[in-house]
Design an enzyme around this catalytic site. Structure first.
Site, PDB file in Angstrom:
ATOM      1  N   HIS A   1       0.825  -1.203   0.000  1.00 54.41           N
ATOM      2  CA  HIS A   1       0.000   0.000   0.000  1.00 54.41           C
ATOM      3  C   HIS A   1       0.865   1.262   0.000  1.00 54.41           C
ATOM      4  CE1 HIS A   1      -3.424  -2.456   2.101  1.00 54.41           C
ATOM      5  NE2 HIS A   1      -3.121  -2.903   0.894  1.00 54.41           N
TER       6      HIS A   1
ATOM      7  N   HIS B   1      -0.454 -11.133  -5.204  1.00 55.76           N
ATOM      8  CA  HIS B   1       0.922 -10.700  -4.954  1.00 55.76           C
ATOM      9  C   HIS B   1       1.915 -11.711  -5.512  1.00 55.76           C
ATOM     10  CE1 HIS B   1      -0.437  -7.426  -2.500  1.00 55.76           C
ATOM     11  NE2 HIS B   1      -0.998  -8.215  -1.612  1.00 55.76           N
TER      12      HIS B   1
ATOM     13  N   ASP C   1      -3.046  -2.640  -5.126  1.00 61.95           N
ATOM     14  CA  ASP C   1      -2.008  -3.614  -4.784  1.00 61.95           C
ATOM     15  C   ASP C   1      -1.057  -3.857  -5.951  1.00 61.95           C
ATOM     16  OD1 ASP C   1      -2.743  -4.092  -2.160  1.00 61.95           O
ATOM     17  OD2 ASP C   1      -3.864  -5.916  -2.599  1.00 61.95           O
TER      18      ASP C   1
ATOM     19  N   HIS D   1      -9.167  -1.987  -5.248  1.00 65.72           N
ATOM     20  CA  HIS D   1      -8.062  -2.261  -4.327  1.00 65.72           C
ATOM     21  C   HIS D   1      -7.061  -3.231  -4.939  1.00 65.72           C
ATOM     22  CE1 HIS D   1      -5.887  -2.407  -0.573  1.00 65.72           C
ATOM     23  NE2 HIS D   1      -5.752  -3.713  -0.798  1.00 65.72           N
TER      24      HIS D   1
END
Length: 300
Positions: A75, A260, A237, A233
């Site tokens: 973030h 991720h 990321d 969001h």
């Protein structure tokens, strides 16, 4: 176009999402050509932001060196990367970046408060030259492809009545990032939160720093900031994870159900061949320089 740092130091105190422990974090201006550097002052260890220093990507992006880690960096990096900041020292006294409200908007406010400083050295960018893709047997896909713009296009599909299928295409500018991406919060499901806490994670998670859903609804009393806050969001990321490239990217990022872990594999794959990318000097690359001038016009 020139490299950027912040005009003066910033210091904040918060808690980490997973450990739930207090952490003091200071952002300091850094000299030209130094990049983004983390420093654990409680351990005396410096960890440059490099792909080879990524040590975990299961629940967050985690970097480490000599057995010392810094977790949940995405973030903060999303805001730093979005503002085109090239050189910065991030000092922490614990192993996790403060979660704030679960978005990157707080970091944007802090950067706006101190301001951006242009340095003397020329800014460089990484230009995607060939399509690069990572996919799984389950149909999850992340990819980079050539473009004259900076684009993030993400889709998700959750079997949940509030989420379902969502897609958002973000044609980058700092103004649009602040308005349409930075405010989107991280999210999780109540049954997952309960499990994560049982294994020592999500200790700092609450309705103040995450969207939490049960089987049917959002539990946060204020509701959502956007109807499709979840996929926004995911883009937040992804922007943070692309900061591991070391340069702002010129190209198009596409993902379906990305993560991720897949983002990390994608950045590694891009660097597997010099045919996939080009490092461009924004003082001499006229077309690319115009892209950046428009994108960062509101970041001063």
């Amino acid at each position: 176009m020139k490299q950027r740092t912040i005009k003066k130091p910033i210091e904040i105190v918060g808690i980490g999402l997973h450990k739930g422990v207090p952490v003091t974090m200071k952002l300091e201006p850094l000299e030209e050509n130094m990049g983004i550097v983390f420093y654990r002052k409680d351990e005396g260890v410096t960890i440059p932001l490099k792909i080879e220093n990524v040590v975990d990507t299961k629940m967050a992006t985690v970097i480490g060196k000599d057995g010392v880690i810094i977790s949940t960096i995405e973030h903060l990096l999303s805001a730093i990367y979005a503002y085109g900041i090239d050189n910065l020292r991030i000092i922490l006294d614990n192993d996790e970046v403060p979660v704030l409200d679960g978005s990157s908007s707080g970091y944007c406010l802090l950067i706006d408060e101190v301001g951006i400083k242009e340095q003397e050295a020329t800014k460089k960018a990484i230009k995607v030259k060939k399509d690069v893709q990572v996919k799984t047997d389950e149909g999850k896909i992340v990819s980079l492809k050539p473009s004259h713009h900076i684009v993030y296009d993400f889709s998700i599909n959750f079997e949940h009545p509030v989420i379902g299928e969502q897609e958002f295409r973000f044609d980058y500018s700092i103004k649009e990032y602040k308005e349409n991406i930075s405010k989107a919060r991280t999210f999780g499901f109540l049954h997952e939160v309960q499990y994560l806490r049982s294994i020592g994670l999500a200790q700092g998670g609450s309705l103040e720093n995450a969207i939490v859903l049960d089987d049917n609804k959002v539990l946060n009393p204020e509701g959502l900031r956007y109807e499709n806050e979840f996929v926004r969001h995911k883009i937040l990321d992804a922007i943070g994870d692309m900061a591991l490239l070391g340069y702002t990217m010129i190209g198009e990022y596409n993902a379906h159900a990305g993560s991720h872990h897949l983002n990390h594999l994608l950045t590694k794959k891009l660097f597997e061949s010099e045919e996939n990318y080009e490092i461009v000097d924004l003082d001499t690359a006229e077309a690319e320089s115009k892209v950046f001038e428009m994108a960062f016009a509101h970041a001063n």
